[in-house]
Design an enzyme around this catalytic site. Structure first.
Site, mmCIF file in Angstrom:
data_model
loop_
_atom_site.group_PDB
_atom_site.id
_atom_site.type_symbol
_atom_site.label_atom_id
_atom_site.label_comp_id
_atom_site.label_asym_id
_atom_site.label_seq_id
_atom_site.Cartn_x
_atom_site.Cartn_y
_atom_site.Cartn_z
ATOM 1 N N CYS A 2 0.867 -1.173 0.000
ATOM 2 C CA CYS A 2 0.000 0.000 0.000
ATOM 3 C C CYS A 2 0.905 1.224 0.000
ATOM 4 O O CYS A 2 1.552 1.521 1.005
ATOM 5 C CB CYS A 2 -0.913 -0.001 1.228
ATOM 6 S SG CYS A 2 -1.955 1.481 1.347
ATOM 7 N N GLU A 111 -4.062 1.282 -5.683
ATOM 8 C CA GLU A 111 -3.166 0.196 -6.052
ATOM 9 C C GLU A 111 -3.030 0.171 -7.569
ATOM 10 O O GLU A 111 -3.914 0.654 -8.283
ATOM 11 C CB GLU A 111 -3.687 -1.135 -5.518
ATOM 12 C CG GLU A 111 -2.669 -2.257 -5.542
ATOM 13 C CD GLU A 111 -1.365 -1.892 -4.861
ATOM 14 O OE1 GLU A 111 -0.452 -1.424 -5.568
ATOM 15 O OE2 GLU A 111 -1.265 -2.039 -3.631
#
Length: 254
Positions: A2, A111
């Site tokens: 992340c 993402e």
């Protein structure tokens, strides 16, 4: 992993969601990046038990974990994530797993799906948010690094786990999400040892998140507006994997 996320709710909403009193407001942030200050929630040390709120407090830390034993952060890699499967045994995170577990409020995260170079396809960014909206809490770790001159910097990292089937077609990792009913147990480093909270670091349920393709404007830290989360059309959407899970939600410590 992340590497970017967002927190766009008001301070009052965040405080209510995480059971913490927010002393002041803050602006919506649509592109939170490593090395920037991030809001975290930690267990408090309140002596007065008369309040109806849980014993928690909010503070800002630098996103980029620096273990206390590091002499010069310039010579140490930037640790923005920690693998939940191995953090309990890693020298960098072992102490924080035992003594300094935190919650990191978020509205969602970004993402990138990065195809193999030989495919000739370009990377595609996704805004991944809870289907029901609201604020979620990532599991995190915190460490205070002290320099030789006595100055201190609070630092933090987001714990990640294997992606579930809904996210796996984009990336093989995702942040650990702590459910509201588990906030107290996760933050309780006095009675809950790391091995006793391992069950909280499993991938979130399959239908929890929705992934929205967005433009590559999110790649640049200078871009910080709500337009970063506007959907875009992609020619060949990547479909979620239909392969069955083989780990049955269990975490490996190896």
């Amino acid at each position: 992993m992340c590497g970017r996320y967002a927190l766009t709710s008001t301070a009052d909403y965040v405080g209510e969601a995480l059971g913490v009193l927010m002393s002041e407001g803050f602006p919506a942030r649509y592109n939170i990046a490593p090395t920037q200050p991030i809001l975290v929630v930690v267990a408090g040390d309140r002596q007065d038990r008369g309040s109806n709120l849980p014993d928690r407090r909010a503070l800002l830390v630098r996103w980029g974990f620096t273990p206390a034993w590091v002499k010069d952060p310039k010579d140490f890699p930037l640790l923005i994530n920690a693998r939940s499967e191995t953090a309990i045994g890693k020298a960098s995170f072992r102490a924080a797993m035992r003594h300094r577990r935190i919650l990191i409020p978020a509205s969602g995260f970004y993402e990138w799906h990065r195809p193999p170079k030989e495919s000739g396809e370009k990377s595609q960014a996704y805004w991944i948010r809870p289907r029901n909206g609201g604020v979620i809490a990532f599991a995190g770790l915190m460490e205070t690094w002290s320099s030789a001159d006595g100055s201190e910097v609070d630092t933090g990292a987001i714990l990640t786990t294997a992606a579930n089937r809904a996210i796996r077609h984009i990336h093989d990792r995702m942040p650990v999400v702590i459910k509201p009913e588990d906030f107290t147990r996760w933050l309780d480093c006095k009675t809950q040892e790391p091995r006793e909270v391992l069950d909280l670091m499993a991938p979130v349920q399959e239908d929890f998140f929705e992934a929205i393709p967005v433009s590559d404007r999110v790649n640049k830290v200078a871009n910080m507006g709500p337009d970063l989360q506007e959907p875009v059309e992609i020619e060949t959407p990547v479909k979620p994997s239909k392969k069955p899970d083989t780990d049955n939600g269990q975490l490996s410590l190896l």
